[in-house]
Design an enzyme around this catalytic site. Sequence first.
Site, mmCIF file in Angstrom:
data_model
loop_
_atom_site.group_PDB
_atom_site.id
_atom_site.type_symbol
_atom_site.label_atom_id
_atom_site.label_comp_id
_atom_site.label_asym_id
_atom_site.label_seq_id
_atom_site.Cartn_x
_atom_site.Cartn_y
_atom_site.Cartn_z
ATOM 1 N N LYS A 80 -12.367 52.722 84.381
ATOM 2 C CA LYS A 80 -11.494 52.931 85.531
ATOM 3 C C LYS A 80 -11.314 51.614 86.280
ATOM 4 O O LYS A 80 -12.294 50.890 86.504
ATOM 5 C CB LYS A 80 -12.111 54.002 86.445
ATOM 6 C CG LYS A 80 -11.213 54.413 87.618
ATOM 7 C CD LYS A 80 -11.833 55.565 88.412
ATOM 8 C CE LYS A 80 -10.955 55.979 89.583
ATOM 9 N NZ LYS A 80 -11.507 57.117 90.339
ATOM 10 N N SER A 160 -8.494 61.059 91.572
ATOM 11 C CA SER A 160 -7.860 59.792 91.325
ATOM 12 C C SER A 160 -8.070 59.261 89.903
ATOM 13 O O SER A 160 -7.346 58.365 89.473
ATOM 14 C CB SER A 160 -8.417 58.759 92.317
ATOM 15 O OG SER A 160 -9.802 58.524 92.081
ATOM 16 N N SER A 184 -12.725 63.376 92.457
ATOM 17 C CA SER A 184 -11.884 62.544 91.591
ATOM 18 C C SER A 184 -12.356 62.396 90.155
ATOM 19 O O SER A 184 -11.667 61.793 89.340
ATOM 20 C CB SER A 184 -11.702 61.156 92.210
ATOM 21 O OG SER A 184 -10.853 61.222 93.328
#
Length: 494
Positions: A80, A160, A184
Amino acid sequence: MTDLTELGVAALRDGVAGGAFTATEVAQAFNAAVEAAQGALNAFIVTTPDAALAAAAKVDAMRAAGQPLGKMAGVPIGMKDLFATKGVQTTAASKILEGFVPPYESTVSQKLWDAGAGMLGKLNLDQFAMGSSNETSGFGKVISPWRKGDDTTPLAPGGSSGGSSAAVAARIAPAATGTDTGGSIRQPAAFTGISGIKPTYGRCSRWGVVAFASSLDQAGPMARDVRDCAIMLEAMAGFDPKDSTSLDLPVPAWEAGLNADLRGKKVGIPREYRVDGLDADVAKSWDDGIAWLKDAGAEIVDISLPHTKYALPTYYIIAPAEASSNLARYDGVRYGLRDLPEGANLQEMYAATRAAGFGDEVKRRILIGTYVLSAGFYDAYYTQAQKVRALISQDFMKAFETVDVILTPTAPSAAFPLGQKSTDPVEMYLNDVFSVPASLAGLPAMSVPAGLSRDGLPLGLHVIGRPLDEQGVLNASLALEQRAQFSAKPGKWW
């Protein structure tokens, strides 16, 4: 040879160790899959095929020399783009950090490289991890690999960690790192039919992770199944003296401890989560989950978490307050974007840089956070929210006096079309209604696939555990996984 991209972490690790295939062959297969899907899914901000191959070559050389291999040896993963990676652009999906190349490595990513993993690239996300649909990224939306039957309307991969969930679900990465501030990791996992666990706050170091809300942010793994998450979490977790919130505790052998026999365990079902108008498919999957845990030997107990209804407003005071403080460092002076209009003074440069670099959602949360921290409103909002946070945490501690884990749905619906909720922030925030309470209390919590909605889209079940009881969460999740028999995957259209 088996299509290597169909294999998860455990199968790849064991296959490389056993000589069924080389780590280089694995890296080549996933690099090709990433390249083929990137144009359609936009799951990555930066791809790093050479890094994946270099890590694989190192593993192959170690195996040839008879050296011991790490927990993640030969497994290429997606990182990420919130984790600082030395020599590779790190942006938090914001234009304000475009071009920023860290001279250091985050603790979590370094642990994964030390365990033998390789990096396929930096995954897209909601800007500064603020969002539930991956629509706030400064580098374009991530498109979920899932579709509703023959309907080609693009769906949200969750947020997210939407790039992470899309990459794992599309089989272009066997696993990925995520971060979870209010859901998330768990909500995107539910939307895309994969597994993801947020460990106890402090289990994984936050050092080198771009900060959103420091008292809530926690890194965790996202992978195809529970075992793969356990393997990856073992590699990611551990004490870090560079992070003052890191827990100085040994890392348990979570993979070795996996056990789906829940006899003697009690599972709490919180009545407050049966909200009015709960989606019928979500309600059915929750009932299925209760039956599956009963079948695994658990006793089902009705519990109350009375302050649940205050969790979302509490979160949306505390998280923006911390964000407004954390994001003050992006001023155009030291790194990242600098917008300097001709003749501008320092204040005007700050304003121009932030106006150009931050997206609408980030600006909205900075404004909310600055407001609740301002002199006239600090006690009315922020102090009050911290008191309610303590009450929410106490609710859980009281419940855990009588139960071992808690079962809820992960999200209030299946994946929704991109654009459907982006004009109404409150409706978007409601996606976190089931995941936020565990975040406020710092508890370990995991989402596992439970089945498909009537539209053929994945639904997730959510297991919450006592502080530091990741093993209990993983075991209950494994019991669900074995009974759900979830094998659906998105049809390849990219």
